[in-house]
Design an enzyme around this catalytic site. Structure first.
Site, PDB file in Angstrom:
ATOM      1  N   GLY B  11       9.274  48.166  40.360  1.00  0.00           N
ATOM      2  CA  GLY B  11      10.207  47.277  40.811  1.00  0.00           C
ATOM      3  C   GLY B  11      10.257  47.734  42.251  1.00  0.00           C
ATOM      4  O   GLY B  11      10.186  49.312  42.528  1.00  0.00           O
ATOM      5  N   SER B  18      16.230  49.619  36.489  1.00  0.00           N
ATOM      6  CA  SER B  18      16.694  50.987  35.842  1.00  0.00           C
ATOM      7  C   SER B  18      17.078  49.977  34.831  1.00  0.00           C
ATOM      8  O   SER B  18      17.550  50.741  33.699  1.00  0.00           O
ATOM      9  CB  SER B  18      17.308  51.683  36.749  1.00  0.00           C
ATOM     10  OG  SER B  18      16.349  52.908  37.168  1.00  0.00           O
ATOM     11  N   HIS B  51      24.829  55.290  38.213  1.00  0.00           N
ATOM     12  CA  HIS B  51      23.860  55.038  36.804  1.00  0.00           C
ATOM     13  C   HIS B  51      24.273  55.643  35.625  1.00  0.00           C
ATOM     14  O   HIS B  51      23.946  55.657  34.558  1.00  0.00           O
ATOM     15  CB  HIS B  51      22.120  55.547  37.808  1.00  0.00           C
ATOM     16  CG  HIS B  51      22.067  54.940  37.903  1.00  0.00           C
ATOM     17  ND1 HIS B  51      20.346  54.989  38.175  1.00  0.00           N
ATOM     18  CD2 HIS B  51      21.835  54.155  39.148  1.00  0.00           C
ATOM     19  CE1 HIS B  51      19.666  53.745  38.955  1.00  0.00           C
ATOM     20  NE2 HIS B  51      21.321  53.297  39.853  1.00  0.00           N
ATOM     21  N   ARG B  54      27.227  52.864  34.079  1.00  0.00           N
ATOM     22  CA  ARG B  54      26.295  52.599  32.964  1.00  0.00           C
ATOM     23  C   ARG B  54      25.767  52.954  32.077  1.00  0.00           C
ATOM     24  O   ARG B  54      25.757  52.020  31.324  1.00  0.00           O
ATOM     25  CB  ARG B  54      25.047  51.822  34.424  1.00  0.00           C
ATOM     26  CG  ARG B  54      24.648  50.520  32.952  1.00  0.00           C
ATOM     27  CD  ARG B  54      23.845  50.016  34.666  1.00  0.00           C
ATOM     28  NE  ARG B  54      22.497  50.422  34.979  1.00  0.00           N
ATOM     29  CZ  ARG B  54      21.856  50.496  36.026  1.00  0.00           C
ATOM     30  NH1 ARG B  54      22.136  50.058  36.687  1.00  0.00           N
ATOM     31  NH2 ARG B  54      20.741  51.415  35.898  1.00  0.00           N
ATOM     32  N   GLU B  63      18.169  67.964  33.463  1.00  0.00           N
ATOM     33  CA  GLU B  63      17.687  67.822  35.134  1.00  0.00           C
ATOM     34  C   GLU B  63      16.446  68.102  35.488  1.00  0.00           C
ATOM     35  O   GLU B  63      16.292  69.148  34.815  1.00  0.00           O
ATOM     36  CB  GLU B  63      18.791  68.047  36.128  1.00  0.00           C
ATOM     37  CG  GLU B  63      20.313  68.450  35.593  1.00  0.00           C
ATOM     38  CD  GLU B  63      20.215  66.616  36.284  1.00  0.00           C
ATOM     39  OE1 GLU B  63      20.263  66.441  37.812  1.00  0.00           O
ATOM     40  OE2 GLU B  63      21.893  66.224  36.728  1.00  0.00           O
TER      41      GLU B  63
END
Lengths: 173, 173, 173
Positions: B11, B18, B51, B54, B63
């Site tokens: 997208g 996401s 993010h 959320r 990571e």
């Protein structure tokens, strides 16, 4: 279109999204046009004039570079209205440094509760490379979030590519 | 999603890709999040924090700004994993001047043979005008080719526009 | 493809649009390739060479950076032809300061009346942020309008995203 219906028309620059949106008003007697464009320069003036000439005289134009929410709140259930476009409205607010979050909440509330039939046009701006400058990045993020909210509020979402409408949500009558 | 399934979510910027990808994990107990973002500045830090907030606490974050392949290779068949996103992974490699072709082949091999259920998120960046600078053009070309390879490797490809998912290949369960 | 059929293939940069367009010629004996690319620099030369190598030797190439209309007018009903691409053709004309409106009308007339089977490739360039410089904005507008006209002239329109073709108009045989 039925009373209270919201159609969201999304497309790239010069994709034919405004021309498509106007076809939805072919049967309307005196549609309302909420205009967010401001003619800062000759380039924009020429574009506005092209759009006015294409639409023709049956339209009643309401200039609302910032207060689109107020213009939508003033509509009645007998109205049919084209708001063109959310991208210029957003750009005007970002440049004016108004309190965008509150203005956007007000605009979306006006759209959701609008008794008129309403078509909202907006630009897809997030499918290029990351812009160099911070304002353009901020605009791109804000436009993306606004488009998501408009799509959520709408009954029908149409994406226009090369003049061809594709329904992403709901259905065109 | 079934074990070994790969879903590719594509997208534009701020398109809701996401958020959509995360809805695919609503039933997952302890999903793995492979994070490619690096907080170089306040703008990126704010985005990462939005993010994280959320997603919530059930996620285990790995990571991996460069070694996404290694992180995917470490997954088992009981895992469900979101790799967000291939665009930052690509950008990190272009900026690090690592040997991208070999890294990309390794990443794609890891994705294809991964026993876990895997969702990969990436950006569409090729639908704007040609960028002014050579690095941005190189990035745009590399992202386009990577997206084609990810779409080929995936069982299901979803394009998100204004928060609305459209399946381009395969089917969502 | 049938004689006189026009297929318009639209996609972003490095989206796989040319590779998809070439698959439409897998059964053709000696297809014609109308090339609009000009090798001004090493970057473009490398790209042209990659495309030539991918196509292989069965193709007959006609170099037409400006006069694509003439090259299409010269086709007969037994020909099958790939015009790649309308974006470089447009860019060449904008840089040459030729009279674009007349040239574009001539190109579209040639495409509409062409007795050969014809595939036209073009770029989607309007889904990023507004470009900084005026030439890029002019190019973006002109490309959008040209794409609308090509889509109107075509029997079939295909949008390629991440290598995946989606039919927007008509049908692929």
């Amino acid at each position: 279109m039925v009373s209270g219906e919201v159609i969201f028309v999304l497309g790239g620059a010069a994709s034919g999204k405004s021309a498509f949106a106007e076809t939805l008003f072919s049967d309307a007697q005196t549609p309302v046009y909420i205009a967010s464009a401001q003619a800062f320069d000759a380039e924009m003036r020429a574009k506005i004039d092209r759009h006015i000439a294409r639409r023709g005289s049956k339209w009643r134009t309401v200039e609302a570079p910032l207060d689109a929410a107020g213009a939508i709140e003033a509509l009645g259930s007998a109205d049919v209205c084209l708001f063109d476009c959310a991208t210029l409205w957003l750009s005007n607010h970002l440049l004016s440094e108004t309190y965008l979050a509150a203005e956007q909440a007000r605009l979306l509330a006006a759209i959701r509760s609008c008794p008129a039939r309403l078509v909202v046009v907006s630009n897809e701006v997030g499918m290029g490379v990351v812009p160099d400058n911070a304002l353009a990045r901020r605009f791109r993020e804000a436009q993306g979030r606004l488009n998501i909210e408009l799509a959520t509020a709408a009954d029908t979402v149409v994406h226009v590519v090369a003049g061809i409408p594709r329904v992403l949500k709901g259905a065109l009558a």
